[in-house]
Write a protein that holds these residues in place. Structure first.
Motif, short mmCIF file in Angstrom:
data_model
loop_
_atom_site.label_atom_id
_atom_site.label_comp_id
_atom_site.label_asym_id
_atom_site.label_seq_id
_atom_site.Cartn_x
_atom_site.Cartn_y
_atom_site.Cartn_z
N PHE A 129 86.31 -39.23 21.33
CA PHE A 129 87.30 -39.03 22.36
C PHE A 129 88.59 -38.49 21.77
O PHE A 129 89.12 -39.04 20.80
CB PHE A 129 87.63 -40.36 23.07
CG PHE A 129 86.49 -40.95 23.83
CD1 PHE A 129 85.62 -41.84 23.23
CD2 PHE A 129 86.27 -40.60 25.15
CE1 PHE A 129 84.55 -42.39 23.93
CE2 PHE A 129 85.21 -41.14 25.87
CZ PHE A 129 84.35 -42.03 25.25
N PHE A 179 93.10 -39.68 27.87
CA PHE A 179 91.89 -39.46 27.08
C PHE A 179 91.07 -38.34 27.69
O PHE A 179 91.04 -38.15 28.91
CB PHE A 179 91.03 -40.73 27.05
CG PHE A 179 91.55 -41.80 26.15
CD1 PHE A 179 92.56 -42.65 26.58
CD2 PHE A 179 91.05 -41.96 24.87
CE1 PHE A 179 93.05 -43.64 25.75
CE2 PHE A 179 91.53 -42.95 24.03
CZ PHE A 179 92.54 -43.79 24.47
N GLY A 180 90.37 -37.62 26.82
CA GLY A 180 89.40 -36.66 27.29
C GLY A 180 88.14 -37.38 27.75
O GLY A 180 87.99 -38.60 27.58
N ALA A 181 87.22 -36.61 28.31
CA ALA A 181 85.99 -37.18 28.87
C ALA A 181 85.01 -37.63 27.80
O ALA A 181 84.05 -38.33 28.09
CB ALA A 181 85.32 -36.18 29.80
N GLY A 182 85.25 -37.20 26.57
CA GLY A 182 84.38 -37.61 25.48
C GLY A 182 83.31 -36.58 25.17
O GLY A 182 82.86 -35.83 26.05
#
Lengths: 113, 110
Positions: B90, B100-103
């Motif tokens: 992440f 946070f990004g989506a991963g």
């Protein structure tokens, strides 16, 4: 050293039942505390954060609430769970001064049936 | 408004292959940038961070990331991945709040 605990680790609850998830931090004072929900493919969604006892900020409207009765305790609650409340809930803390990295707990897997 | 985008949802590599995971952000002010990793069944943990100074940041386990301000990017790299690098990664941005990004799920085949 600082540690962060969450319990329970897993929980299965019926729709309409209440919820209480607990998070405690050790080894630090006056931390910022956070509740996130992690959904597959969607990253982490910030639900609540707290900068001090009794101070709660909500990021998104929802069926959940949070409380901070003590400096190092952060509780996530619901009066009546919905199916959509199922998910993985993470608690995190960060220090007030200096850098803003967050440290995460092990999480709670909640399944609402 | 601030946001983080991770364009790769799932990356599959063989051991010893090189890795680069993309991360782009949107924020107009000073940023702190992070990469976190979540190994199967484990806590989310910090891999590396950028606050200021040298834009090439080295983290744990041989990972590094480069902050390119003109591209609003903070890509994660590792020259040679191992099976044990299988995890979800992440990217995160601290501008006003933490986002946070989506991963990206990384699978390394032995």
């Amino acid at each position: 050293s600082q540690t962060i605990h969450q319990w329970p680790a897993t929980l299965v609850q019926p729709v309409g039942s209440p919820l209480s998830l607990e998070c405690t931090v050790e080894g630090t004072s006056n931390p910022n505390l956070y509740w996130y929900r992690q959904a597959a493919g969607r990253g982490l969604q910030l639900l609540f954060y707290s900068v001090g006892i009794g101070q709660i900020s909500s990021e998104v409207p929802q069926n959940l609430s949070a409380s901070r009765p003590q400096d190092r305790q952060f509780i996530l609650s619901s009066k009546k769970l919905l199916l959509s409340d199922s998910g993985f809930y993470l608690c995190a803390w960060s220090g007030l001064a200096g850098r803003n990295e967050q440290f995460f707990g092990p999480g709670t897997r909640l399944t609402v049936l | 408004a601030q946001s983080v985008s991770q364009h790769n949802h799932h990356v599959i590599l063989s051991e010893a292959a090189s890795l680069e995971l993309g991360c782009n952000y949107s924020y107009g002010g000073t940023v702190n940038l992070f990469w976190y990793v979540q190994y199967p069944g484990q806590h989310l943990q910090l891999l590396l961070k950028y606050f200021s100074g040298d834009p090439l940041v080295k983290g744990i386990k041989g990972f590094e990331a480069e902050f390119i301000k003109s591209k609003f990017s903070f890509n994660l790299r590792k020259p040679s991945v191992q099976w044990s690098d299988t995890a979800e990664y992440f990217c995160a941005l601290k501008g006003g709040d933490m986002r946070f990004g989506a991963g990206t799920r990384l699978t390394v085949k032995p």
